[in-house]
Design an enzyme around this catalytic site. Structure first.
Site, PDB file in Angstrom:
ATOM      1  CB  SER A 200      -0.940  -0.002   1.211  1.00 35.98           C
ATOM      2  OG  SER A 200      -1.787  -1.128   1.185  1.00 35.98           O
ATOM      3  CG  HIS A 246      -2.646   3.798   3.087  1.00 36.97           C
ATOM      4  ND1 HIS A 246      -4.008   3.569   3.045  1.00 36.97           N
ATOM      5  CD2 HIS A 246      -2.071   2.571   2.984  1.00 36.97           C
ATOM      6  CE1 HIS A 246      -4.248   2.277   2.915  1.00 36.97           C
ATOM      7  NE2 HIS A 246      -3.080   1.651   2.894  1.00 36.97           N
TER       8      HIS A 246
END
Length: 295
Positions: A200, A246
């Site tokens: 991610s 993220h």
């Protein structure tokens, strides 16, 4: 008065004209060689527009070698397969996923964790104990099918256009440094005993970079903004998601992406790879400070 007016007209900045049609002004440039092109000469590409010579592989005549040689908007070499690295990264992630499904205990050696167990006088494992490789291996490790499916879908959608626009070496630098930035921020902000894994961080780095690229090419930003909003809502609202990865990956992607597409041509490689090195240095400092805190 006439002489002064003529002087002012000569000093005014000239609007670029199409290299094939000097009588036509244009604000669009070929994403490979950066020559100005008018609507008649524009050829749609996956990212921006290209001139006819670059579409034919740089076989045009009447230009300098540097102008006729196809280049990406970031100065990279145009490859025959603009998605080769994207395919390789997909294959590596899928291979690790299959290996983890075959031998579930393997994930214990791959995931990102600060230090485990926390109790004294027991054998420990984690980044704080010197296992820095986990910052990298965790970027390619997934356990759940939905997790790898979302990440690989994002890699395919974003990786192809970015690899074509930046070139292979620059795209790989963006992917790896963004992923490391995501791992580092997770290591710094998450609990030392919390395990984390997944691509991610690197994928959000691609999100950040493609937003910068689309802004540079004056393309419609609404689709990428919508995707970012959706992913932001999922990141905040879904439990067991490492939002730190993220955030870290996205910030690194924006910084590196800006350097890639806005670097001045005469110092392009220095600015681009220098920015990657600077982000990497910040990552190392973060890891060292967090390790000192845990130990």
């Amino acid at each position: 008065m006439d002489d002064q007016a003529d002087g002012r007209a000569q000093d005014a900045p000239r609007v670029p004209v199409c290299y094939r049609h000097p009588d036509r002004e244009t604000g669009v440039r070929c994403t490979r060689c950066e020559r100005p092109i008018c609507p008649e000469c524009m050829v749609d590409a996956s990212v921006g527009f290209q001139c006819p010579e670059c579409v034919r592989g740089g076989s045009g005549t009447g230009h300098s070698p540097s102008a006729s040689m196809p280049r990406t908007i970031a100065g990279g070499t145009v490859a025959a397969d603009p998605r080769l690295l994207t395919k390789i990264l997909l294959a590596v992630n899928l291979a690790v996923f299959v290996a983890v499904q075959i031998q579930s205990s393997l994930v214990r050696d791959l995931y990102l964790i600060g230090e485990w167990p926390p109790a004294p006088f027991l054998p420990t494992e984690g980044v704080a104990t010197g296992e820095w490789y986990r910052l990298v291996t965790s970027m390619f490790a997934h356990e759940e099918i939905w997790h790898i499916a979302f990440n690989m879908l994002g890699l395919w959608w974003l990786g192809g256009p970015l690899e074509e626009a930046l070139g292979r070496a620059r795209f790989l630098a963006l992917y790896l440094v963004s992923g490391l930035a995501g791992s580092a921020l997770t290591y710094v902000l998450a609990s030392g005993t919390t395990a984390s894994l997944g691509a991610s961080g690197a994928i959000f780095g691609l999100f950040g970079a493609i937003a910068v690229l689309m802004r540079r090419l004056n393309q419609d930003m609404r689709p990428i903004i919508a995707l970012l909003v959706i992913n932001g809502i999922i990141t905040i609202g879904w439990s067991n998601i490492a939002w730190q990865a993220h955030l870290g990956g996205f910030v690194a992607g924006v910084v590196i992406g800006y350097a890639m597409v806005h670097a001045p041509r005469e110092r392009r490689a220095l600015v681009q790879y220098g920015t990657c090195a600077l982000v990497l240095a910040v990552v190392v400092v973060m890891i060292l400070l967090r390790t000192a805190q845990l130990t």
